[in-house]
Write a protein that holds these residues in place. Structure first.
Motif, PDB file in Angstrom:
ATOM      1  N   VAL A   8       0.859  -1.188   0.000  1.00  0.00           N
ATOM      2  CA  VAL A   8       0.000   0.000   0.000  1.00  0.00           C
ATOM      3  C   VAL A   8       0.895   1.238   0.000  1.00  0.00           C
ATOM      4  O   VAL A   8       1.793   1.364   0.833  1.00  0.00           O
ATOM      5  N   GLY A  10       1.061   5.629  -0.594  1.00  0.00           N
ATOM      6  CA  GLY A  10       0.484   6.957  -0.840  1.00  0.00           C
ATOM      7  C   GLY A  10       1.641   7.913  -1.093  1.00  0.00           C
ATOM      8  O   GLY A  10       2.652   7.845  -0.410  1.00  0.00           O
ATOM      9  N   LEU A  11       1.506   8.783  -2.103  1.00  0.00           N
ATOM     10  CA  LEU A  11       2.602   9.699  -2.428  1.00  0.00           C
ATOM     11  C   LEU A  11       2.265  11.138  -2.066  1.00  0.00           C
ATOM     12  O   LEU A  11       1.137  11.589  -2.235  1.00  0.00           O
ATOM     13  N   VAL A 155      -1.123  15.433  -2.385  1.00  0.00           N
ATOM     14  CA  VAL A 155      -1.110  14.251  -1.521  1.00  0.00           C
ATOM     15  C   VAL A 155      -2.141  13.250  -2.014  1.00  0.00           C
ATOM     16  O   VAL A 155      -3.333  13.563  -2.098  1.00  0.00           O
ATOM     17  N   SER A 156      -1.700  12.040  -2.346  1.00  0.00           N
ATOM     18  CA  SER A 156      -2.647  11.023  -2.827  1.00  0.00           C
ATOM     19  C   SER A 156      -3.243  10.254  -1.647  1.00  0.00           C
ATOM     20  O   SER A 156      -2.701  10.256  -0.551  1.00  0.00           O
ATOM     21  N   GLU A 157      -4.342   9.591  -1.890  1.00  0.00           N
ATOM     22  CA  GLU A 157      -4.854   8.602  -0.933  1.00  0.00           C
ATOM     23  C   GLU A 157      -3.974   7.353  -1.077  1.00  0.00           C
ATOM     24  O   GLU A 157      -3.297   7.191  -2.103  1.00  0.00           O
ATOM     25  N   PRO A 158      -3.986   6.452  -0.086  1.00  0.00           N
ATOM     26  CA  PRO A 158      -3.136   5.253  -0.209  1.00  0.00           C
ATOM     27  C   PRO A 158      -3.715   4.249  -1.203  1.00  0.00           C
ATOM     28  O   PRO A 158      -4.068   3.139  -0.836  1.00  0.00           O
ATOM     29  N   ASN A 197       4.969   6.999   1.045  1.00  0.00           N
ATOM     30  CA  ASN A 197       4.554   6.324   2.277  1.00  0.00           C
ATOM     31  C   ASN A 197       4.234   4.885   1.919  1.00  0.00           C
ATOM     32  O   ASN A 197       3.403   4.635   1.051  1.00  0.00           O
ATOM     33  N   SER A 199       3.461   0.784   3.149  1.00  0.00           N
ATOM     34  CA  SER A 199       3.173  -0.226   4.175  1.00  0.00           C
ATOM     35  C   SER A 199       2.789  -1.520   3.480  1.00  0.00           C
ATOM     36  O   SER A 199       2.529  -1.523   2.276  1.00  0.00           O
ATOM     37  N   LEU A 208      -5.032  -0.767   7.428  1.00  0.00           N
ATOM     38  CA  LEU A 208      -3.725  -0.487   6.830  1.00  0.00           C
ATOM     39  C   LEU A 208      -2.608  -0.880   7.789  1.00  0.00           C
ATOM     40  O   LEU A 208      -2.757  -0.793   9.000  1.00  0.00           O
ATOM     41  N   GLY A 209      -1.479  -1.297   7.223  1.00  0.00           N
ATOM     42  CA  GLY A 209      -0.318  -1.595   8.041  1.00  0.00           C
ATOM     43  C   GLY A 209       0.385  -0.318   8.471  1.00  0.00           C
ATOM     44  O   GLY A 209       0.032   0.776   8.043  1.00  0.00           O
ATOM     45  N   ARG A 211       3.152   2.405   8.380  1.00  0.00           N
ATOM     46  CA  ARG A 211       3.902   2.860   7.205  1.00  0.00           C
ATOM     47  C   ARG A 211       5.238   3.470   7.563  1.00  0.00           C
ATOM     48  O   ARG A 211       5.454   3.934   8.686  1.00  0.00           O
ATOM     49  N   LYS A 264       9.158   8.805  13.077  1.00  0.00           N
ATOM     50  CA  LYS A 264       8.170   9.656  12.424  1.00  0.00           C
ATOM     51  C   LYS A 264       7.698  10.805  13.329  1.00  0.00           C
ATOM     52  O   LYS A 264       7.283  10.590  14.455  1.00  0.00           O
TER      53      LYS A 264
HETATM   54  P1  ADP Z   1       1.561  13.010   7.243  1.00  0.00           P
HETATM   55  O1  ADP Z   1       1.566  12.466   8.593  1.00  0.00           O
HETATM   56  O2  ADP Z   1       2.789  12.598   6.460  1.00  0.00           O
HETATM   57  O3  ADP Z   1       1.246  14.430   7.115  1.00  0.00           O
HETATM   58  P2  ADP Z   1      -0.966  11.805   6.094  1.00  0.00           P
HETATM   59  O4  ADP Z   1      -1.661  10.944   7.084  1.00  0.00           O
HETATM   60  O5  ADP Z   1      -1.682  12.959   5.554  1.00  0.00           O
HETATM   61  O6  ADP Z   1       0.382  12.219   6.561  1.00  0.00           O
HETATM   62  O7  ADP Z   1      -0.537  10.857   4.901  1.00  0.00           O
HETATM   63  C1  ADP Z   1       0.489  11.169   4.070  1.00  0.00           C
HETATM   64  C2  ADP Z   1       0.510  10.161   2.950  1.00  0.00           C
HETATM   65  O8  ADP Z   1       0.651   8.844   3.452  1.00  0.00           O
HETATM   66  C3  ADP Z   1      -0.735  10.119   2.100  1.00  0.00           C
HETATM   67  O9  ADP Z   1      -0.330  10.053   0.749  1.00  0.00           O
HETATM   68  C4  ADP Z   1      -1.433   8.875   2.527  1.00  0.00           C
HETATM   69  O10 ADP Z   1      -2.151   8.324   1.461  1.00  0.00           O
HETATM   70  C5  ADP Z   1      -0.303   7.969   2.893  1.00  0.00           C
HETATM   71  N1  ADP Z   1      -0.612   6.956   3.895  1.00  0.00           N
HETATM   72  C6  ADP Z   1      -1.258   7.116   5.057  1.00  0.00           C
HETATM   73  N2  ADP Z   1      -1.322   5.949   5.752  1.00  0.00           N
HETATM   74  C7  ADP Z   1      -0.674   5.023   4.987  1.00  0.00           C
HETATM   75  C8  ADP Z   1      -0.366   3.626   5.161  1.00  0.00           C
HETATM   76  N3  ADP Z   1      -0.738   2.946   6.244  1.00  0.00           N
HETATM   77  N4  ADP Z   1       0.331   3.011   4.167  1.00  0.00           N
HETATM   78  C9  ADP Z   1       0.708   3.675   3.081  1.00  0.00           C
HETATM   79  N5  ADP Z   1       0.453   4.980   2.870  1.00  0.00           N
HETATM   80  C10 ADP Z   1      -0.231   5.653   3.804  1.00  0.00           C
END
Ligand code: ADP
Ligand code: MG
Ligand code: ZN
Length: 477
Positions: A8, A10-11, A155-158, A197, A199, A208-209, A211, A264
């Motif tokens: 999974v 997300g960028l 910011v994309s969704e995962p 990101n 996972s 979700l796992g 990340r 993080k």
């Molecule tokens: P940040 O804490 O970095 O500000 P967000 O929660 O807004 O983050 O998420 C940032 C990016 O991480 C998004 O692109 C989101 O889709 C992705 N993301 C969030 N949770 C996961 C996950 N468990 N695995 C992979 N990508 C994730």
């Protein structure tokens, strides 16, 4: 063995907005200048200086958000994101946090399993930091030319499920931004970079796992490699019964692996608060309407329409829509010679060879009007395809028109039967085997015979006429 875990991703993509000046001051954004030459009290963060928002940056960010199908927020708020790093002279970055410019968009990508829609979570504006330069005489130096450069963070969704999905997404995003003239697409100059990101989770698990975030990937290849290596690392940990710890990691292109940067950070670590020196950004209705009305079809849509309405191959359409200047070139030739397939083939085989691209600009060594004239000359039978190549070479990098060359070199197609007939008889005399085949019903050999005559005329014969003469001679005796 099939993979046991679902990947999974997300960028968070940072794209430089293509403005002349910085986001909050009038310093130039030009790349490759003398270090610390494009700086002023505002981007150096000197006390008493005040930021003023760049309207063109807002326009470009809005354009990107509209093109990506986002909901535009009439009011958005700039905030201070506080952290300490030498390339950040103010001690905070001005970004948008709780109320971003736009939310909820999407972008389609071509993945291994077909077209896939990737949801976009949010788009906000922010300023870039400077650059630390290490190793000069053992010291580290700071270049602040980049500090204050306007960026959009997308910011994309995962929704991405593999490293190749991620690279495809980044490519598609680059194409869109380039097409909008919002970004110059020069990854090697830092115009577009992303944090990935990553996972993993067992297939079928909804949750979700944990990340890890891979920082600052600045090429399509690195995005893919960094994710592959991170997935392998996480898989090994989980397989060994371990747990993933949420972390920020950095990718080392030399070893192809990632290593820990820091655990993080959480949002509260940044002590975000609204920027007191900037009022809320309120988008004028007229600006939104204007940008909305000027939206053109995006590369993917244009590609499809080239296939559907012009009958181009998918491959040809994909190459032509790779750069806004290729599209403009194609349309310019087509406006005077309206046979899209021929125009596309000619551009792909002859014009691209002499084309060079840098960012948003492209240069060609022949003009669209020269190309249209060559195509016209071939189409009307004045010159042969082979002669067209000679004409092409003669006009490259010059203002000469194809007709002049044709006249000067006396290049017309030989289309009088009187001078072609001897060539044809000659070929028939030398090809007794094929003549016999033809006469015993194998009409297919005609193509070969026409080819021989074309060859002996050095490509200048009119193939249609040659065909006629040969048939006449073959049926005669
Ligand atoms: P940040 O804490 O970095 O500000 P967000 O929660 O807004 O983050 O998420 C940032 C990016 O991480 C998004 O692109 C989101 O889709 C992705 N993301 C969030 N949770 C996961 C996950 N468990 N695995 C992979 N990508 C994730
Ligand atoms: Mg992040
Ligand atoms: Zn400045």
């Amino acid at each position: 063995m099939p993979p046991r875990y679902e990947v999974v991703i997300g960028l968070e993509v940072h794209a430089q907005l293509l403005t002349e000046s910085k986001l909050f001051c009038s310093c130039s954004t030009r790349f490759g200048q003398q270090p610390n030459s494009n700086v002023c009290p505002v981007c150096l963060g000197l006390p008493g200086s005040l930021p003023v928002l760049n309207g063109q940056a807002v326009r470009l960010a809005l354009r990107a958000a509209l093109a990506l199908g986002c909901t535009i927020h009439e009011t958005s708020i700039f905030a201070r994101k506080n952290y300490f790093y030498p390339d950040l002279p103010k001690g905070y970055q001005i970004s948008q946090y709780e109320e971003p410019l736009a939310t909820d968009g999407w972008l389609d990508i071509e993945s291994e399993s077909g077209t896939k829609r990737i949801r976009i979570h949010r788009i906000h504006m922010e300023e870039d930091a400077g650059k630390n330069v290490h190793g000069m005489g053992g010291d580290s130096l700071v270049d602040l030319n980049r500090a204050g450069t306007p960026l959009v963070e997308i910011v994309s969704e995962p929704d991405l499920r593999s490293s190749s999905d991620a690279a495809a997404y980044m490519r598609a995003l680059r194409d869109v931004l380039l097409f909008l003239r919002a970004n110059d697409g020069n990854l090697e100059e830092g115009s577009l970079r992303c944090d990935a990101n990553v996972s993993i989770r067992p297939f079928g698990q909804a949750e979700l796992g944990t990340r890890c975030e891979l920082k600052n990937l600045n090429s399509f290849k690195f995005v893919q490699k960094a994710i592959d290596s991170e997935v392998a690392r996480q898989t090994a940990i989980v397989d060994a019964g371990g747990r993933i710890i949420q972390q920020t990691r950095s990718f080392d292109p030399d070893t192809g692996t990632t290593h820990t940067l820091r655990s993080k950070e959480e949002a509260h670590d940044y002590r975000y608060f609204p920027e007191p020196d900037l009022p809320p950004l309120i988008l004028p209705e007229s600006l939104v309407t204007e940008e909305r009305n000027h939206l053109l079809p995006l590369p993917a849509a244009l590609r499809q329409s080239y296939v559907d309405s012009y009958g181009l191959s998918t491959q040809a359409a994909a190459t032509l829509t790779q750069h806004p200047e290729f599209i403009a070139y194609f349309e310019a030739v087509r406006s005077s010679f309206d046979q899209p397939t021929k125009v596309a083939n000619y551009i792909l085989t002859e014009v691209m060879r002499g084309a060079s691209v840098h960012g948003l600009s492209a240069s060609f060594n022949v003009t669209p009007s020269q190309v249209a004239e060559i195509l016209e000359l071939v189409d009307s039978g004045v010159i042969s395809g082979k002669q067209a190549k000679e004409v092409h070479l003669a006009i490259e990098n010059s203002a000469r028109m194809p007709r002049e060359v044709v006249q000067e070199r006396n290049m017309k197609v030989v289309s009088d039967a009187g001078s072609l007939e001897p060539l044809c008889s000659d070929v028939l005399a030398k090809s007794s085997a094929q003549v016999q085949q033809y006469r015993s019903g194998k009409k297919g050999v005609l193509g070969y015979l026409v080819g021989q005559v074309m060859k002996s005329s050095a490509g200048s014969a009119d193939p249609k006429l040659v065909n006629e003469i040969l048939v006449r001679l073959l049926e005669q005796n």
